[in-house]
Design a protein around this motif. Structure first.
Motif, short mmCIF file in Angstrom:
data_model
loop_
_atom_site.label_atom_id
_atom_site.label_comp_id
_atom_site.label_asym_id
_atom_site.label_seq_id
_atom_site.Cartn_x
_atom_site.Cartn_y
_atom_site.Cartn_z
N LEU A 1 0.78 -1.23 0.00
CA LEU A 1 0.00 0.00 0.00
C LEU A 1 0.81 1.28 0.00
O LEU A 1 0.23 2.37 -0.08
N ASP A 2 2.14 1.19 0.08
CA ASP A 2 2.91 2.43 0.16
C ASP A 2 4.31 2.26 -0.39
O ASP A 2 5.08 1.43 0.09
N PHE A 3 4.63 3.06 -1.42
CA PHE A 3 5.98 3.08 -1.96
C PHE A 3 6.65 4.43 -1.77
O PHE A 3 7.79 4.61 -2.19
N GLU A 4 5.95 5.37 -1.14
CA GLU A 4 6.55 6.69 -0.96
C GLU A 4 7.60 6.69 0.14
O GLU A 4 8.62 7.36 0.05
N GLU A 5 7.35 5.92 1.20
CA GLU A 5 8.29 5.87 2.32
C GLU A 5 8.65 4.42 2.62
O GLU A 5 7.86 3.51 2.35
N THR A 6 9.82 4.20 3.18
CA THR A 6 10.25 2.87 3.57
C THR A 6 9.96 2.66 5.04
O THR A 6 10.52 3.35 5.90
N SER A 7 9.09 1.75 5.35
CA SER A 7 8.66 1.51 6.73
C SER A 7 9.69 0.66 7.47
O SER A 7 10.54 0.00 6.86
N PRO A 8 9.61 0.62 8.81
CA PRO A 8 10.51 -0.25 9.57
C PRO A 8 10.40 -1.72 9.18
O PRO A 8 11.41 -2.42 9.12
N SER A 9 9.19 -2.20 8.87
CA SER A 9 9.08 -3.62 8.51
C SER A 9 9.72 -3.91 7.16
O SER A 9 10.28 -4.99 6.95
N ARG A 10 9.68 -2.94 6.24
CA ARG A 10 10.36 -3.14 4.95
C ARG A 10 11.87 -3.24 5.15
O ARG A 10 12.55 -3.95 4.42
N PRO B 1 -1.95 3.46 -2.17
CA PRO B 1 -3.27 3.80 -1.65
C PRO B 1 -3.26 4.35 -0.23
O PRO B 1 -4.17 5.10 0.15
N LEU B 2 -2.24 4.01 0.56
CA LEU B 2 -2.13 4.56 1.91
C LEU B 2 -2.06 6.08 1.89
O LEU B 2 -2.43 6.73 2.87
N ARG B 3 -1.59 6.67 0.77
CA ARG B 3 -1.40 8.11 0.69
C ARG B 3 -2.68 8.86 0.30
O ARG B 3 -2.65 10.09 0.17
N ALA B 4 -3.78 8.18 0.10
CA ALA B 4 -5.04 8.85 -0.23
C ALA B 4 -5.41 9.83 0.89
O ALA B 4 -5.31 9.51 2.08
N LEU B 5 -5.85 11.02 0.50
CA LEU B 5 -6.18 12.05 1.49
C LEU B 5 -7.56 11.84 2.10
O LEU B 5 -7.80 12.18 3.26
N HIS B 6 -8.49 11.30 1.31
CA HIS B 6 -9.87 11.18 1.77
C HIS B 6 -10.30 9.71 1.72
O HIS B 6 -10.45 9.14 0.64
N VAL B 7 -10.47 9.12 2.89
CA VAL B 7 -10.86 7.71 2.95
C VAL B 7 -12.19 7.50 3.68
O VAL B 7 -12.71 6.38 3.70
#
Length: 312
Positions: free
Chosen positions: A190-199, A234-240
C-alpha cells in the motif's frame, strides 16, 4: 512472537535453493518463481465450478474466471467477489491463483470473478489499475448474468492484487459508484513513498526481498511516476471516509506489514468499519501456502466467515 517454525523451514529451503549473489530477477524469472511458489497452495477444494470468459477492457479483452460454489437450485443471486491476484503487477495470473480463488469462493459463498489484468513491463502503470476498474464496472453492470447480487459485492485481492482492490474502492468512492459491500485486503502492498521499519527489518530472506520489490516497481512504473499517487500508494489517499468496510489481514514477518497496519488505523480513524488481524509468526503470502502452513487453511476459512458476515 518468533517466526513460525514451519514458515522458517520453508524460508530456509528457499534460501538454500537460491543464489548467494542475489541479482535483479527478469520478468520471466519472477513469473516462474511465483508460479512455483503457488504450487504450495491448498488443493482440496473440489466442489467449486469454474468458467472462463472475456470482458471488454480499455485496451482490449480481459480474461476472467468465474468461480461458483454450490447453491440451491433456483436460489437468489449470490454475493459477488471481484478478486485481483498478487505478483507485484509483473507476475501472477488466474492460473497461479486458481486454488486461492476457489478456496475463497468456497469459504465465502460468493460467486468470485478472478481478473487476468495486464502485467508490466509489457503494460506499465496505469494499465493494471484501468483493467481493475473496468472489471469491477463489468461485474456491477452484468451482475444478473453472472448470478451476482450487485448490492452484495466484495472487492479484494492479495499482495499487489490488494493494491488494486484498495484503488478500485477509492475510485468508486470518488466517482459515486453504487456502494461496495466490503473490501478484502490480504497482505496488501500500500505504500511506496516511504520505507517503513518492517520493509527494512524483513528486506532479506522473508519470501519477498528488497531486490524483487525494487525490480517489480521498476518494471511497473514509468520513470516520471509519482510514488505518492494513491493509485500507486493507496495509503497516501487524502480522503478515505466513506470507503467500504474493510477486512485486512497482515503478517508479522511481512515487509509490507506496517503499511497494511497503518491503512487499517487510517480507515478506523476516518470512521470506516475495519476487521484487521496481524497474524503472529507469519510471512508474506502465507495464506497461499496451505500445503505446508496449516495457518493458511485457517485464515482462508476465517476470511470466508468475515465476508459472509459483511454481505449478510
Amino acid at each position: 512472537m518468533p517466526l513460525d517454525p514451519l514458515a522458517k523451514r520453508l524460508l530456509t529451503m528457499m534460501a538454500a535453493a537460491s543464489s548467494a549473489d542475489r541479482k535483479r530477477p527478469t520478468p520471466d524469472e519472477r513469473r516462474q518463481a511465483l508460479a512455483k511458489l503457488m504450487q504450495f497452495a491448498r488443493a482440496d477444494v473440489t466442489d467449486v465450478m469454474r468458467a472462463d470468459a472475456m470482458l471488454r477492457g480499455p485496451a482490449g479483452n480481459i480474461g476472467y474466471r468465474l468461480y461458483a460454489p454450490p447453491s440451491p437450485q433456483h436460489s437468489a443471486p449470490a454475493p459477488g467477489f471481484v478478486f485481483f491476484h498478487g505478483g507485484g503487477m509483473v507476475a501472477g495470473s488466474i492460473e497461479t491463483h486458481d486454488r486461492i480463488a476457489a478456496a475463497l469462493a468456497q469459504a465465502s459463498g460468493c460467486r468470485l470473478v478472478s481478473v487476468d489484468y495486464r502485467l508490466a513491463p509489457e503494460h506499465k502503470f496505469p494499465a493494471a489499475v484501468e483493467d481493475a476498474i473496468a472489471a469491477t464496472q463489468f461485474v456491477l453492470a452484468n451482475a444478473a448474468s453472472l448470478g451476482v447480487d450487485p448490492a452484495r459485492l466484495v472487492v479484494g485481492g492479495d499482495s499487489a492484487g490488494a493494491t488494486l482492490a484498495a484503488v478500485v474502492c477509492q475510485h468508486a468512492l470518488q466517482n459515486a459508484w453504487p456502494d461496495i459491500a466490503a473490501q478484502c485486503l490480504i497482505c496488501p502492498v500500500l505504500d511506496f513513498e516511504e520505507t517503513s521499519p518492517s520493509r527494512e527489518e524483513f528486506a532479506e530472506n522473508h519470501l519477498i526481498d528488497r531486490v524483487t520489490l525494487q525490480a517489480d516497481l521498476t518494471d511497473y512504473l514509468p520513470k516520471d511516476a509519482d510514488l505518492a499517487d494513491p493509485r500507486i500508494s493507496p495509503l497516501r489517499a487524502l480522503h478515505v471516509a466513506g470507503l467500504p468496510p474493510a477486512i485486512i489481514h497482515t503478517a508479522e514477518y511481512d515487509p509490507m506489514r506496517d503499511e497494511g497496519n497503518a491503512y487499517a488505523r487510517k480507515l478506523l480513524a476516518a470512521g470506516v468499519t475495519v476487521e484487521h488481524i496481524c497474524h503472529e509468526g507469519m510471512i508474506h503470502n502465507f495464506h497461499a501456502m496451505g500445503a505446508v502452513l496449516p495457518q493458511a487453511r485457517l485464515v482462508l476459512s476465517q476470511i470466508g466467515e468475515q465476508i459472509r458476515r459483511a454481505v449478510g
